[in-house]
Design a protein around this motif. Structure first.
Motif, PDB file in Angstrom:
ATOM      1  N   THR A 137       1.417   0.671  -4.242  1.00 15.86           N
ATOM      2  CA  THR A 137       0.196   0.639  -3.421  1.00 15.86           C
ATOM      3  C   THR A 137       0.444  -0.157  -2.143  1.00 15.86           C
ATOM      4  N   HIS A 157       2.733  -0.562 -10.028  1.00 16.64           N
ATOM      5  CA  HIS A 157       1.465  -0.160  -9.422  1.00 16.64           C
ATOM      6  C   HIS A 157       1.219  -0.978  -8.138  1.00 16.64           C
ATOM      7  N   THR A 209      -0.954  -8.407 -10.419  1.00 15.58           N
ATOM      8  CA  THR A 209      -1.007  -7.857 -11.777  1.00 15.58           C
ATOM      9  C   THR A 209      -0.882  -9.040 -12.731  1.00 15.58           C
ATOM     10  N   ARG A 237      -4.127  -2.280 -16.437  1.00 17.31           N
ATOM     11  CA  ARG A 237      -4.766  -0.955 -16.556  1.00 17.31           C
ATOM     12  C   ARG A 237      -4.244  -0.083 -15.416  1.00 17.31           C
ATOM     13  N   GLY A 238      -5.138   0.588 -14.696  1.00 18.84           N
ATOM     14  CA  GLY A 238      -4.720   1.365 -13.521  1.00 18.84           C
ATOM     15  C   GLY A 238      -3.736   2.463 -13.883  1.00 18.84           C
ATOM     16  N   GLN A 251      -8.331   0.910  -7.746  1.00 16.79           N
ATOM     17  CA  GLN A 251      -7.449   1.802  -8.521  1.00 16.79           C
ATOM     18  C   GLN A 251      -7.380   1.392  -9.995  1.00 16.79           C
ATOM     19  N   GLY A 252      -8.214   0.469 -10.388  1.00 19.44           N
ATOM     20  CA  GLY A 252      -8.320   0.122 -11.806  1.00 19.44           C
ATOM     21  C   GLY A 252      -7.441  -1.010 -12.277  1.00 19.44           C
ATOM     22  N   ALA A 253      -6.699  -1.647 -11.351  1.00 21.54           N
ATOM     23  CA  ALA A 253      -5.843  -2.770 -11.780  1.00 21.54           C
ATOM     24  C   ALA A 253      -6.713  -3.952 -12.197  1.00 21.54           C
ATOM     25  N   ALA A 295       1.516   5.183  -7.750  1.00 22.58           N
ATOM     26  CA  ALA A 295       0.588   4.393  -6.924  1.00 22.58           C
ATOM     27  C   ALA A 295       0.766   4.684  -5.434  1.00 22.58           C
ATOM     28  N   LEU A 323      -6.189  -2.396  -5.099  1.00 24.75           N
ATOM     29  CA  LEU A 323      -5.713  -2.398  -6.490  1.00 24.75           C
ATOM     30  C   LEU A 323      -6.890  -2.387  -7.461  1.00 24.75           C
ATOM     31  N   ARG A 324      -7.919  -3.175  -7.153  1.00 24.50           N
ATOM     32  CA  ARG A 324      -9.115  -3.171  -8.022  1.00 24.50           C
ATOM     33  C   ARG A 324      -9.748  -1.789  -8.061  1.00 24.50           C
TER      34      ARG A 324
END
Ligand SMILES: Cc1cc2nc3c(=O)[nH]c(=O)nc-3n(C[C@H](O)[C@H](O)[C@H](O)COP(=O)(O)OP(=O)(O)OC[C@H]3O[C@@H](n4cnc5c(N)ncnc54)[C@H](O)[C@@H]3O)c2cc1C
Length: 463
Positions: A427, A423, A354, A63-64, A455-457, A23, A452-453
């Protein structure tokens, strides 16, 4: 002493550390990852299921970066995918041998500089700022300076060396047992699953109202059979395993947990062994002293499966985890201390970075184990504040050593949660570097969450 300088230094190459390093590098920071052992992955290499990436409803809550690692495994034919345990949770199974290849591949893709065989032995800090860590190699030492540090050592080594407050255990003084995972290959699925279906009373199934869903043990055993994967938990107080323990054919243990690691090798991971002597995982001599008993337990359990479980007759012992598994050591005290109630009730928080979904899972001696599900098959939020150690400005913690009570740590220690925390921590550290922030607390929460969003979190939208 050699000198190395970087933007973000991540200490520890387990689930949290690889999540953080990927990350941080992805977010644009020059990143160094330091790992004491010879291989990246930490407990991810033990063969156990990655728990907590989905809740009991099957919704992905992490995810992410985690997904990126799973995708790499999938492309290398090492991903078995989400399974339900029909007991408490859903989890993801990967081939640990493929993980050994997939993890370095993803790290290399983002240009992370990895330093193996090297342990952080000292930390220099001044007025809450970590200035450098000393890395001990076999033949030399390196002074590693960085703008930001992520402590993903599992034990909170760097945070403690820098003066962060920490806790070990609780009023009970107990520490979870040590275990050594092993794998068996050549397991024939069809007879094994028939045996499982026909021995419902011996299985740990339907341990939450949500998962039970009004079904009988027999119906849940049938559901395991229909799922078609060797994903089964024999309970220590059931007729099959309990009887074996009483006869002396097996050592006392809460469960024999069996989960798939490779369809091609017809291979499963077995989590059964335990030495419950309140051993502190940072005490090398005490951990080492447990090895002879653990290896004898591995052999006894492997023989027991071969002699008593259809499908295992011709199975071969396929190896042990790279190291003794340590469930519990230090918990760093952060700006917020996540509680068991936060987790159990599926609490949602404003500063979520998370999520977690695993039940509170505290192994004890003999056949005892605490297993408390998250209500309604849901998930809980892990807040940003519980990754920020009290009194330190440029260090973030991620993984097993995050800020939590002992009860909460029984769920946040899962590998899915460690990947998600890593993650977020990586980040955040990279953003703090690019923003030239002197204190991680100055990082705007909305910007961190937005990144983070992107990046798929997963930060919202799940039960
Ligand atoms: C027996 C057992 C069974 C478990 N079962 C499951 C399961 O089925 N599913 C699940 O999801 N979770 C399970 N867990 C929990 C989970 O595996 C761990 O809590 C989780 O992997 C911890 O991740 P981490 O990255 O925080 O630490 P680790 O995976 O322990 O990684 C930390 C890394 O840091 C390195 N390190 C430590 N100190 C230093 C230092 N000073 N300098 C440099 N490197 C350092 C270590 O070598 C290690 O590689 C289990 C744990 C155990 C022990």
């Amino acid at each position: 002493m050699r000198h190395l300088d970087t933007d973000v230094a991540v200490i520890g190459g387990g689930a949290a550390g690889i999540g953080a390093a990927i990350a941080a590098a992805k977010t644009g920071a020059r990143t160094v990852l330091v790992e004491a052992g010879p291989m990246l992955g930490g407990e991810l290499l033990s063969g156990m299921s990655v728990d907590g990436v989905l809740n009991a409803r099957g919704e992905w809550v992490v995810r992410g970066v985690a997904e990126e690692i799973f995708e790499e495994c999938r492309q290398m034919q090492g991903f078995i995918g989400p399974l339900h345990d029909f007991r408490l949770i859903c989890y993801v199974c990967c081939d640990p041998e493929v993980l050994k290849l997939a993890i370095p591949r993803v790290l290399a893709r983002y240009g992370v500089q990895v330093i193996l065989y090297s342990q952080v032995s000292e930390t220099y800090s001044d007025n809450g700022e970590v200035e450098a860590v000393v890395i001990s190699h076999r033949d030399s030492r390196t002074l590693l300076t960085a703008r930001y540090f992520v402590d993903a050592s599992g034990d909170g080594d760097v945070a403690v060396q820098a003066g962060a407050p920490f806790e070990i255990s609780d009023a009970s003084g107990d520490l979870q047992p040590l275990s050594l995972m092993f794998r068996m290959s050549g397991v024939e699925n069809a007879p094994f699953l028939d045996f499982v279906r026909d021995n419902a009373a011996s299985l740990a199934v339907g341990e939450s109202d949500y998962v039970r869903g009004g079904r009988s043990d027999e119906e849940l055993a049938q559901a395991i059979h229909a799922q078609g994967a060797p994903s089964v938990f024999f309970k220590g107080n059931g007729p099959f395993l309990g009887g074996a323990i009483q006869r002396g054919d097996m050592f006392p243990t809460a469960l024999i947990m069996i989960m798939p690691t490779s369809e091609a090798r017809k291979e499963v991971c077995v989590n059964a062994t335990r030495v419950a002597e309140n051993i502190m995982g940072t005490d090398a001599a005490a951990v080492s002293a447990a090895m002879p008993l653990l290896t004898e337990q591995v052999w006894q359990a492997a023989r027991f499966l071969k002699e008593n479980v259809p499908g295992f007759e011709n199975a071969a012992f396929a190896g042990v985890a790279p190291r003794i598994g340590i469930r519990e050591t230090r918990r760093i005290m952060g700006e917020y201390v996540l509680t068991g109630e936060d987790c159990r009730t599926g609490r949602k928080m404003r500063d979520v970075v998370t999520k977690g979904a695993h039940h509170i899972d505290i192994h004890q001696e003999g056949i005892k184990q605490v297993r408390i599900p998250v209500e309604n098959g849901g998930s809980y939020d892990i807040p940003w504040q519980s990754l920020i150690p009290q009194g330190l400005k440029n260090l973030v913690v991620a993984g097993r050593c995050m800020s939590s009570t002992r009860e909460a740590n029984g769920t946040t220690r899962m590998m899915g949660q460690c990947l998600g925390m890593g993650h977020a921590a990586g980040t955040a550290a990279a953003m703090a570097v690019s923003g030239e922030l002197a204190d991680i607390r100055k990082l705007p929460l909305d910007r961190l969450q937005a990144t983070l969003r992107e990046q798929g979190a997963v930060l919202e939208g799940t039960h």
